[in-house]
Design an enzyme around this catalytic site. Structure first.
Site, PDB file in Angstrom:
ATOM      1  N   ASN A 154      15.485   3.692   0.391  1.00  0.00           N
ATOM      2  CA  ASN A 154      13.844   3.004   1.368  1.00  0.00           C
ATOM      3  C   ASN A 154      12.974   3.644   1.568  1.00  0.00           C
ATOM      4  O   ASN A 154      12.660   5.105   1.306  1.00  0.00           O
ATOM      5  CB  ASN A 154      14.672   3.432   2.652  1.00  0.00           C
ATOM      6  CG  ASN A 154      15.394   1.604   3.341  1.00  0.00           C
ATOM      7  OD1 ASN A 154      14.587   0.638   3.545  1.00  0.00           O
ATOM      8  ND2 ASN A 154      16.382   1.256   3.382  1.00  0.00           N
TER       9      ASN A 154
ATOM     10  N   GLU B  38      10.844  -7.006   7.585  1.00  0.00           N
ATOM     11  CA  GLU B  38      10.897  -5.327   7.479  1.00  0.00           C
ATOM     12  C   GLU B  38       9.555  -5.435   6.637  1.00  0.00           C
ATOM     13  O   GLU B  38       8.892  -5.820   6.134  1.00  0.00           O
ATOM     14  CB  GLU B  38      11.704  -4.797   6.550  1.00  0.00           C
ATOM     15  CG  GLU B  38      12.206  -3.508   5.825  1.00  0.00           C
ATOM     16  CD  GLU B  38      13.435  -2.832   5.265  1.00  0.00           C
ATOM     17  OE1 GLU B  38      12.951  -1.610   4.916  1.00  0.00           O
ATOM     18  OE2 GLU B  38      14.474  -3.061   5.182  1.00  0.00           O
TER      19      GLU B  38
ATOM     20  N   ASP C 192      15.621   4.611   7.851  1.00  0.00           N
ATOM     21  CA  ASP C 192      15.210   3.414   7.016  1.00  0.00           C
ATOM     22  C   ASP C 192      13.589   3.245   6.257  1.00  0.00           C
ATOM     23  O   ASP C 192      13.315   4.114   6.114  1.00  0.00           O
ATOM     24  CB  ASP C 192      15.026   2.239   7.649  1.00  0.00           C
ATOM     25  CG  ASP C 192      16.002   0.623   7.407  1.00  0.00           C
ATOM     26  OD1 ASP C 192      14.531  -0.131   6.316  1.00  0.00           O
ATOM     27  OD2 ASP C 192      16.824  -0.121   7.573  1.00  0.00           O
TER      28      ASP C 192
END
Length: 295
Positions: free
Chosen positions: A154, A20, A205
């Site tokens: 997020n 990520e 996300d």
């Protein structure tokens, strides 16, 4: 609304548990594997290549931004707080606010804004509802809790002028938008719901904003990346060959998107789960900002 299946190429078959936090900084692309506490750099995105590991911490590493004027140094959302990572490998904690929360928690995704502040969210390990927060780290190192009552914070992502911030509460399926005072960093009023995903659509996300001020969002659990117009309507859905895309990043000099994915929570992972994917894109992005950079 257009919808296409991505012609995705795996740039890195990393078998990452939770890749990520991807960003372009100058001429390099960086990303993290959150649960293993590792930071990686990729300088050649033209095909499969070996990334360079820059940092490994003994705590989860959610995201980083470079420190302005100090090459090789990073500000990081890591473990239970915000830290400076020196070029020599030392870790200097600015604050660990999640040590003071009732549910065992960790920091999650984060980004520097155009005014040189670093914003990062948190979440409880067990997903306790309302246990997550959004923090702002000012250029002087002060860490401020800006919002609480979130579950899995997020994003965030900022418009080029730094006055609008988007962020997500993944568990709630909501993408939020708020105005930010560029001078003080204070929020102007409460966040508004920009978009809400229905039950079964997955959770928003990691995100980024393109050169047309449109928002790109990776949708965990849905195997897709969505592009939204600033007025809130969905322009495009890009299907990717992995059920858990975690973030999206746009190349600043080419029509190309990068999508990180996770193996975490995938019963039968493939080579594209826990990888970095390269995908053609209709627009470009902008380079990431540095912390402390008052541009």
């Amino acid at each position: 609304m257009a919808s296409t299946a991505a012609s995705a190429a795996a740039l890195v078959n990393g078998a990452y548990e939770l890749a990520e936090g991807e960003r372009w900084f100058d001429d390099r692309y960086v990303y993290v594997d959150i649960l293993s506490g590792r930071l990686f750099e990729l300088r050649d995105d033209k095909g499969p290549t070996a990334p360079c590991q820059l940092v490994q911490l003994d705590v989860p590493l959610g995201a980083v931004a470079p420190v302005a004027g100090r090459p090789g140094e990073w500000i990081a959302a890591a473990g239970t707080g915000i830290a400076l990572l020196t070029a020599g490998g030392a870790v200097e904690w600015l604050d660990r606010p999640e040590d003071r929360t009732p549910a065992p928690s960790r920091m999650n995704d984060g980004v520097a804004d155009p005014a040189g502040r670093f914003w990062a969210g948190s979440m409880a390990y067990d997903g306790t509802r309302g246990a997550g927060s959004l923090y702002r780290t000012d250029p002087d190192g002060t860490v401020v809790r800006v919002l609480d009552g979130l579950t899995i914070a997020n994003g965030p992502a900022f418009t080029a002028d730094g006055t609008t911030m988007y962020f997500a509460d993944t568990a709630a399926g909501t993408i939020l938008r708020c105005r930010v005072d560029r001078v003080s960093g204070d929020l102007s009023g409460s966040p508004e719901i920009f978009a809400r995903l229905r039950d079964g659509e997955g959770g928003p996300d990691g995100m980024t904003i393109d050169t047309e001020d449109c928002l790109w969002v990776a949708v965990w659990g849905a195997g897709e990346v969505r592009r939204y117009h600033p007025d809130g309507h969905r322009l495009h859905t890009l299907t990717v060959p992995a059920p858990h895309p975690t973030s999206v990043c746009l190349h600043p000099d080419a029509n190309r998107a990068f999508v990180t994915t996770a193996r975490h929570g995938v019963k039968t992972p493939t080579a594209t789960s826990g990888a970095v994917l390269g995908v053609p894109a209709p627009v470009r992005g902008t380079p990431g900002c540095a912390w402390g950079d008052r541009r």
